[in-house]
Design a protein around this motif. Structure first.
Motif, PDB file in Angstrom:
ATOM      1  N   LEU A  31     -30.260 -29.941 -34.070  1.00 31.84           N
ATOM      2  CA  LEU A  31     -31.655 -29.519 -34.180  1.00 31.84           C
ATOM      3  C   LEU A  31     -31.913 -28.776 -35.482  1.00 31.84           C
ATOM      4  N   PRO A  32     -33.074 -28.985 -36.082  1.00 34.21           N
ATOM      5  CA  PRO A  32     -33.413 -28.206 -37.277  1.00 34.21           C
ATOM      6  C   PRO A  32     -33.570 -26.725 -36.927  1.00 34.21           C
ATOM      7  N   SER A  33     -33.321 -25.856 -37.886  1.00 34.23           N
ATOM      8  CA  SER A  33     -33.381 -24.417 -37.631  1.00 34.23           C
ATOM      9  C   SER A  33     -34.780 -23.953 -37.240  1.00 34.23           C
ATOM     10  N   SER A  34     -35.814 -24.682 -37.657  1.00 35.98           N
ATOM     11  CA  SER A  34     -37.190 -24.275 -37.351  1.00 35.98           C
ATOM     12  C   SER A  34     -37.525 -24.444 -35.869  1.00 35.98           C
ATOM     13  N   PRO A  43     -39.397 -22.905 -45.486  1.00 34.76           N
ATOM     14  CA  PRO A  43     -39.734 -22.488 -46.848  1.00 34.76           C
ATOM     15  C   PRO A  43     -41.258 -22.416 -47.003  1.00 34.76           C
ATOM     16  N   HIS A  44     -41.697 -21.542 -47.912  1.00 30.61           N
ATOM     17  CA  HIS A  44     -43.134 -21.424 -48.171  1.00 30.61           C
ATOM     18  C   HIS A  44     -43.639 -22.744 -48.736  1.00 30.61           C
ATOM     19  N   GLY A  45     -44.803 -23.187 -48.271  1.00 29.45           N
ATOM     20  CA  GLY A  45     -45.389 -24.438 -48.739  1.00 29.45           C
ATOM     21  C   GLY A  45     -46.363 -24.997 -47.719  1.00 29.45           C
ATOM     22  N   PRO A  46     -46.770 -26.266 -47.907  1.00 31.47           N
ATOM     23  CA  PRO A  46     -47.810 -26.841 -47.055  1.00 31.47           C
ATOM     24  C   PRO A  46     -47.390 -27.017 -45.592  1.00 31.47           C
ATOM     25  N   VAL A  47     -46.132 -27.322 -45.344  1.00 28.31           N
ATOM     26  CA  VAL A  47     -45.681 -27.502 -43.962  1.00 28.31           C
ATOM     27  C   VAL A  47     -45.767 -26.175 -43.207  1.00 28.31           C
ATOM     28  N   ARG A  48     -45.270 -25.132 -43.819  1.00 27.30           N
ATOM     29  CA  ARG A  48     -45.323 -23.813 -43.171  1.00 27.30           C
ATOM     30  C   ARG A  48     -46.761 -23.355 -42.959  1.00 27.30           C
ATOM     31  N   ARG A  49     -47.623 -23.557 -43.965  1.00 28.62           N
ATOM     32  CA  ARG A  49     -49.027 -23.174 -43.827  1.00 28.62           C
ATOM     33  C   ARG A  49     -49.690 -23.965 -42.696  1.00 28.62           C
ATOM     34  N   GLY A  50     -49.352 -25.235 -42.570  1.00 27.67           N
ATOM     35  CA  GLY A  50     -49.921 -26.062 -41.513  1.00 27.67           C
ATOM     36  C   GLY A  50     -49.514 -25.594 -40.129  1.00 27.67           C
ATOM     37  N   ILE A  51     -48.271 -25.208 -39.980  1.00 21.80           N
ATOM     38  CA  ILE A  51     -47.784 -24.743 -38.684  1.00 21.80           C
ATOM     39  C   ILE A  51     -48.348 -23.368 -38.350  1.00 21.80           C
ATOM     40  N   VAL A  52     -48.338 -22.476 -39.308  1.00 15.87           N
ATOM     41  CA  VAL A  52     -48.825 -21.126 -39.069  1.00 15.87           C
ATOM     42  C   VAL A  52     -50.341 -21.135 -38.829  1.00 15.87           C
ATOM     43  N   GLY A  53     -51.066 -22.006 -39.518  1.00 17.83           N
ATOM     44  CA  GLY A  53     -52.520 -22.051 -39.401  1.00 17.83           C
ATOM     45  C   GLY A  53     -53.038 -22.884 -38.244  1.00 17.83           C
ATOM     46  N   ALA A  54     -52.167 -23.501 -37.469  1.00 26.84           N
ATOM     47  CA  ALA A  54     -52.610 -24.358 -36.358  1.00 26.84           C
ATOM     48  C   ALA A  54     -53.281 -23.521 -35.280  1.00 26.84           C
ATOM     49  N   ARG A  55     -54.337 -24.055 -34.730  1.00 19.38           N
ATOM     50  CA  ARG A  55     -55.072 -23.391 -33.653  1.00 19.38           C
ATOM     51  C   ARG A  55     -54.868 -24.174 -32.360  1.00 19.38           C
ATOM     52  N   PRO A  56     -54.685 -23.488 -31.243  1.00 23.05           N
ATOM     53  CA  PRO A  56     -54.525 -24.201 -29.973  1.00 23.05           C
ATOM     54  C   PRO A  56     -55.832 -24.880 -29.560  1.00 23.05           C
ATOM     55  N   ILE A  57     -55.705 -25.975 -28.852  1.00 21.71           N
ATOM     56  CA  ILE A  57     -56.869 -26.690 -28.335  1.00 21.71           C
ATOM     57  C   ILE A  57     -57.371 -25.947 -27.109  1.00 21.71           C
ATOM     58  N   PRO A  58     -58.664 -25.674 -27.013  1.00 19.27           N
ATOM     59  CA  PRO A  58     -59.195 -24.995 -25.821  1.00 19.27           C
ATOM     60  C   PRO A  58     -58.861 -25.778 -24.550  1.00 19.27           C
TER      61      PRO A  58
END
Length: 99
Positions: A31-34, A43-58
């Motif tokens: 398994l990947p460490s993430s 690592p800092h970048g678009p993948v991390r921003r996408g995961i951190v910025g994701a909002r749950p679906i109501p």
């Protein structure tokens, strides 16, 4: 994960089964460490921003979308039925006025 019984409904707490699966995954070297470490190990970048910025679906959104889809399906059935009727009128030459 909720559907598989790994976390509880709205509070997203780990169930006993979820805890057992998590402990089993910790021993899996493939398994990947993430997966276990979360976005902090990415690592800092678009993948991390996408995961951190994701909002749950109501929670009610899924049911609303299903109802909308069913309504659209029933409307399209009606439209296809009415389209076949009007198409047959034109094939008989109705409304040409050239008798």
């Amino acid at each position: 994960m909720t559907a598989q019984g790994l976390v509880t409904g709205h509070r997203r707490r780990l169930t006993r089964l979820g805890g057992r699966r998590l402990r089993a995954a910790e021993g899996d070297e493939g398994l990947p460490s993430s997966v276990l470490g979360g976005p902090a190990v990415l690592p800092h970048g678009p993948v991390r921003r996408g995961i951190v910025g994701a909002r749950p679906i109501p929670s009610g959104l899924g049911r609303a979308l299903i109802r909308m889809g069913k309504a659209l399906d029933s409307d399209s059935d009606y439209a296809s039925d009415s389209g076949s009727v009007s198409g047959s009128d034109f094939s008989r030459g109705g409304g040409s006025g050239s008798d």
